[in-house]
Design a protein around this motif. Structure first.
Motif, short mmCIF file in Angstrom:
data_model
loop_
_atom_site.label_atom_id
_atom_site.label_comp_id
_atom_site.label_asym_id
_atom_site.label_seq_id
_atom_site.Cartn_x
_atom_site.Cartn_y
_atom_site.Cartn_z
N ARG A 157 -82.31 28.31 10.94
CA ARG A 157 -80.97 28.19 11.52
C ARG A 157 -80.94 26.98 12.45
NH1 ARG A 157 -75.67 29.86 10.71
NH2 ARG A 157 -74.62 30.21 12.70
N LEU A 158 -80.31 25.89 11.99
CA LEU A 158 -80.22 24.65 12.76
C LEU A 158 -78.85 24.56 13.40
CD1 LEU A 158 -81.71 22.24 10.05
CD2 LEU A 158 -82.95 23.70 11.68
N LEU A 159 -78.82 24.04 14.63
CA LEU A 159 -77.56 23.91 15.36
C LEU A 159 -77.47 22.52 15.96
CD1 LEU A 159 -74.98 25.11 16.75
CD2 LEU A 159 -76.49 25.78 18.65
N CYS A 160 -76.32 21.86 15.74
CA CYS A 160 -75.98 20.60 16.41
C CYS A 160 -74.74 20.88 17.24
CB CYS A 160 -75.72 19.51 15.38
SG CYS A 160 -75.22 17.92 16.10
N LEU A 161 -74.85 20.74 18.55
CA LEU A 161 -73.78 21.18 19.46
C LEU A 161 -73.28 19.99 20.28
CD1 LEU A 161 -72.23 23.63 20.59
CD2 LEU A 161 -74.15 24.04 22.13
N GLY A 162 -72.02 19.61 20.06
CA GLY A 162 -71.43 18.49 20.78
C GLY A 162 -70.16 18.03 20.11
N TRP A 184 -82.53 26.21 4.65
CA TRP A 184 -81.97 26.05 5.99
C TRP A 184 -80.45 26.11 5.90
CZ3 TRP A 184 -78.52 22.19 5.80
CH2 TRP A 184 -78.73 21.17 4.87
N THR A 185 -79.80 26.38 7.03
CA THR A 185 -78.37 26.16 7.20
C THR A 185 -78.18 25.42 8.52
OG1 THR A 185 -78.02 28.28 8.34
CG2 THR A 185 -77.70 28.23 5.92
N CYS A 186 -77.09 24.69 8.64
CA CYS A 186 -76.86 23.91 9.85
C CYS A 186 -75.41 24.05 10.28
CB CYS A 186 -77.19 22.44 9.63
SG CYS A 186 -77.00 21.41 11.11
N GLU A 187 -75.21 24.38 11.54
CA GLU A 187 -73.87 24.46 12.13
C GLU A 187 -73.63 23.23 12.99
OE1 GLU A 187 -71.25 27.33 15.13
OE2 GLU A 187 -73.28 27.91 14.55
N LEU A 188 -72.53 22.53 12.73
CA LEU A 188 -72.08 21.42 13.57
C LEU A 188 -70.96 21.97 14.43
CD1 LEU A 188 -71.92 18.55 10.89
CD2 LEU A 188 -73.89 19.33 12.22
N ALA A 189 -71.27 22.31 15.66
CA ALA A 189 -70.31 22.98 16.54
C ALA A 189 -69.83 22.01 17.62
CB ALA A 189 -70.96 24.20 17.19
N GLY A 190 -68.52 21.94 17.81
CA GLY A 190 -67.95 21.08 18.83
C GLY A 190 -66.54 20.70 18.50
N PRO A 191 -65.81 20.13 19.48
CA PRO A 191 -64.42 19.75 19.27
C PRO A 191 -64.24 18.82 18.08
CG PRO A 191 -65.01 19.57 21.59
CD PRO A 191 -66.28 19.83 20.85
N LEU A 192 -63.20 19.08 17.29
CA LEU A 192 -62.93 18.31 16.07
C LEU A 192 -61.74 17.37 16.22
CD1 LEU A 192 -63.31 21.21 13.46
CD2 LEU A 192 -65.02 19.50 14.08
N THR A 193 -61.14 17.31 17.41
CA THR A 193 -59.87 16.59 17.58
C THR A 193 -60.03 15.20 18.18
OG1 THR A 193 -59.58 17.67 19.73
CG2 THR A 193 -58.58 18.74 17.79
N ARG A 245 -71.27 28.70 24.28
CA ARG A 245 -72.68 28.35 24.37
C ARG A 245 -73.58 29.48 23.85
NH1 ARG A 245 -71.19 23.42 24.52
NH2 ARG A 245 -72.27 22.01 25.95
N ALA A 246 -73.02 30.68 23.71
CA ALA A 246 -73.80 31.79 23.17
C ALA A 246 -74.26 31.52 21.74
CB ALA A 246 -72.98 33.08 23.21
N CYS A 247 -73.67 30.52 21.07
CA CYS A 247 -74.13 30.19 19.72
C CYS A 247 -75.57 29.70 19.74
CB CYS A 247 -73.20 29.18 19.05
SG CYS A 247 -73.21 27.52 19.79
N LEU A 248 -76.06 29.27 20.90
CA LEU A 248 -77.47 28.88 21.01
C LEU A 248 -78.40 30.07 20.78
CD1 LEU A 248 -77.18 26.52 24.09
CD2 LEU A 248 -78.22 25.86 21.93
N GLU A 257 -79.73 23.18 28.21
CA GLU A 257 -79.16 24.50 27.92
C GLU A 257 -79.96 25.21 26.84
OE1 GLU A 257 -74.97 24.35 27.15
OE2 GLU A 257 -74.64 22.95 28.78
N ALA A 258 -80.39 24.46 25.82
CA ALA A 258 -81.22 25.05 24.77
C ALA A 258 -82.59 25.45 25.32
CB ALA A 258 -81.37 24.08 23.61
N LEU A 259 -83.20 24.55 26.08
CA LEU A 259 -84.52 24.84 26.62
C LEU A 259 -84.50 26.03 27.57
CD1 LEU A 259 -85.72 21.18 27.29
CD2 LEU A 259 -86.42 22.68 25.41
N ALA A 260 -83.38 26.20 28.29
CA ALA A 260 -83.26 27.36 29.18
C ALA A 260 -83.32 28.67 28.41
CB ALA A 260 -81.95 27.29 29.97
N ARG A 261 -83.02 28.62 27.12
CA ARG A 261 -83.10 29.81 26.26
C ARG A 261 -84.38 29.81 25.42
NH1 ARG A 261 -77.90 28.41 27.19
NH2 ARG A 261 -76.31 30.05 27.20
N GLY A 262 -85.25 28.84 25.65
CA GLY A 262 -86.47 28.75 24.87
C GLY A 262 -86.28 28.24 23.46
N VAL A 263 -85.14 27.59 23.19
CA VAL A 263 -84.85 27.07 21.86
C VAL A 263 -85.47 25.68 21.72
CG1 VAL A 263 -83.04 26.37 20.23
CG2 VAL A 263 -82.71 28.37 21.70
#
Length: 326
Positions: A153-158, A181-190, A220-223, A244-250
């Motif tokens: 589960r890959l996440l790109c957040l921004g 794998w799957t990858c989520e690109l999460a963040g504003p699209l506008t 941020r819970a998506c982390l 933020e990711a490291l704070a969750r051990g990611v």
């Protein structure tokens, strides 16, 4: 001393700079500092003579014709999240104009604050400033993220913009399409609709529909369901999402750009920015080397215990205010 904090008019928009401004204001207030938020550079004219003012660089750096005359009667400082000319994709003449405007603004104020050591060095060298203060973002404590299977589960957040390099990531993922794998690109699209349209076409053209998902703004819970955070930015002054990711051990795989190495603090993997083969190779290592994954998870958890919170960031900024805007 009351601090007037001049923030962007779109403070409701999700961005690292807006998060920083909101959290640092709240943390200063918690320390007992009187803070009044005002929106936009136009608000400067209404502030009393001698007022202590800290301006977000996005508000101040592009309008020296407003800021410089007001700085002469105020005790003013500027907080720079990203040098204006470093924004990705600017025409050279536009970048040069923004650079000159920023220089005029920063040379007129009493204090310049950057959000990383890299940012401070860049501003000082670019604009001939004798001193730039550093106040890195704080990080909220968080429980360890459970992830999914620990791998896929890959996440790109921004924000989905050229600066964040999601297109580089999609091309790199095409090079590991043979692996699960799957990858989520999460963040504003506008913010960059043309870029988003090109990105959607790229995902389809690479045959990654159903594996790469543009999900828009996410909490941020998506982390918590991420096995690996990937930050393929072309420019990044710090990279709050890293801590933020490291704070969750990611574990984190990020571009070796700007202040990102500071945010990582020796944890995580780095790849050169805008280098598709290098990023693809790093992803393949993550997906195929269990020992590497174990090491990166251990590094993330070790870094987790060293992260400063917003109270420490506010303490540092308070010291700057006392020394430079008193």
């Amino acid at each position: 001393m009351t601090l007037y904090f001049v923030v962007p008019e779109d403070m409701g928009a999700p961005s690292g700079g807006n998060v920083y401004d909101r959290r640092i204001c709240a943390a200063l207030a918690a320390r007992g500092r009187a803070v009044r938020e005002v929106a936009g550079a136009g608000a400067l004219a209404a502030l009393p003579d001698g007022a202590a003012v800290l301006m977000d660089g996005l508000v101040a750096c592009g309008v020296p014709e407003i800021v410089v005359p007001q700085a002469a009667r105020l005790r003013a400082g500027v907080l720079v999240h990203l040098p204006l000319a470093d924004e990705t994709g600017l025409p050279p003449d536009r970048a040069a104009d923004l650079d000159a405007r920023e220089r005029a603004t920063l040379r007129a104020v009493r204090a310049v604050v950057a959000t990383s050591g890299w940012g401070a060095r860049r501003l000082a060298a670019r604009h001939g400033l004798e001193r730039v203060r550093v106040v890195r973002p704080g990080t909220d404590p968080a429980p360890l993220a459970p992830g999914t299977d620990g791998v896929s589960r890959l996440l790109c957040l921004g924000s989905v913009t050229p600066a964040k390099g999601q297109d580089v990531l999609v091309r790199a993922l095409a090079g590991v399409a043979d692996l699960p794998w799957t990858c989520e690109l999460a963040g504003p699209l506008t913010r960059a609709p043309d870029h988003v349209a090109r990105l959607r076409a790229l995902i389809t053209g690479c045959g990654l529909d159903g594996r790469v998902h543009l999900t828009g703004v996410r909490p941020r819970a998506c982390l918590d369901t991420a096995d690996l955070l990937v930050l393929p930015s072309r420019v990044e002054t710090f990279g709050m999402v890293v801590t933020e990711a490291l704070a969750r051990g990611v574990p984190v795989l990020a571009s070796d750009v700007g202040g990102v190495p500071e945010a990582l603090g020796g944890a995580g993997l780095l790849a050169p920015p805008d280098d598709v083969p290098a990023l693809s190779a790093a992803l393949r290592r993550w997906l195929t080397e269990p020992a590497l994954r174990t090491d990166l998870r251990a590094s993330a958890r070790a870094r987790r215990g060293t992260l400063d919170g917003w109270a420490e960031a506010a303490r540092q900024l308070d010291a700057v205010l006392e020394q430079d805007l008193r």
